[in-house]
Design an enzyme around this catalytic site. Structure first.
Site, PDB file in Angstrom:
ATOM      1  CB  CYS A  54      -0.857  -0.092   1.337  1.00 31.70           C
ATOM      2  SG  CYS A  54      -0.203   0.196   2.741  1.00 31.70           S
ATOM      3  CG  ASP A  56       0.799   3.376   4.708  1.00 27.20           C
ATOM      4  OD1 ASP A  56       1.014   4.363   4.094  1.00 27.20           O
ATOM      5  OD2 ASP A  56      -0.110   3.077   5.587  1.00 27.20           O
ATOM      6  CB  CYS A 123      -1.750  -2.773   8.953  1.00 32.82           C
ATOM      7  SG  CYS A 123      -2.787  -1.887   7.805  1.00 32.82           S
TER       8      CYS A 123
HETATM    9 FE1  FES Z   1      -1.111  -0.319   4.490  1.00 34.27          FE
HETATM   10 FE2  FES Z   1      -1.734   0.149   7.093  1.00 34.27          FE
HETATM   11  S1  FES Z   1      -2.974   0.737   5.197  1.00 34.27           S
HETATM   12  S2  FES Z   1       0.088  -0.537   6.305  1.00 34.27           S
END
Ligand code: FES
Length: 154
Positions: A54, A56, A123
């Site tokens: 994503c 992150d 995540c």
């Molecule tokens: Fe991708 Fe949390 S939305 S790490």
């Protein structure tokens, strides 16, 4: 992206909104009061930057003595799933032998959190991947401590 962007007047408002969005009380608690957040000096294992699909990222640091994890900290992008997973994971590994910590899976993190909404399940995988990278780093430098001299401390 994963950041929670609700605008509210108080912590109770935030809790109420998050409950409505399906987050567990445990996730909400770790999101509002993240444990072990921050960089670590004089670490024994460091993940470097680990990035999820994503976009992150998360970083994990470990302090290890006699093969037991004494302390674990993390930093992540501001995503409720990443913050709560990193917070829970670093709590879970403290006091564990390094070999035991290797057995922790993303499902274990999710179970401990009381689950995450479907679009935040990855995540927990991000946190798990960062932990495993920090353990790999620990094992490399445990075998050849002099190599640490050539690694920039963060
Ligand atoms: Fe991708 Fe949390 S939305 S790490």
């Amino acid at each position: 992206m994963g950041a929670y962007k609700g605008k509210t007047d108080s912590t109770e408002d935030v809790r109420g909104l998050l409950r409505k969005e399906g987050y567990s009380e445990v996730v909400i608690d770790h999101w509002l009061n993240p444990r072990n957040l921050g960089q670590m000096k004089n670490y024994d294992g460091y993940s470097g930057k680990i990035t999820s699909s994503c976009g992150d990222s998360m970083w994990v640091w470990l302090k290890v003595k006699d093969n037991v994890i004494q302390n674990a900290t993390y930093v992540s992008d501001i995503c409720i799933g990443a913050v709560s997973s990193g917070s829970m994971l670093t709590e879970m590994v403290k006091g564990k032998r390094v070999t035991e910590a290797l057995w922790i899976s993303p499902d274990d993190i999710l179970r401990a959190l009381g689950g995450l909404p479907e679009n935040f399940v990855h995540c927990a995988t991000l946190a798990d991947t960062a932990l495993k990278a920090a353990i790999r780093d620990y094992n490399i430098y445990k075998a050849a401590p002099w190599k640490r001299l050539y690694q920039q401390k963060h």
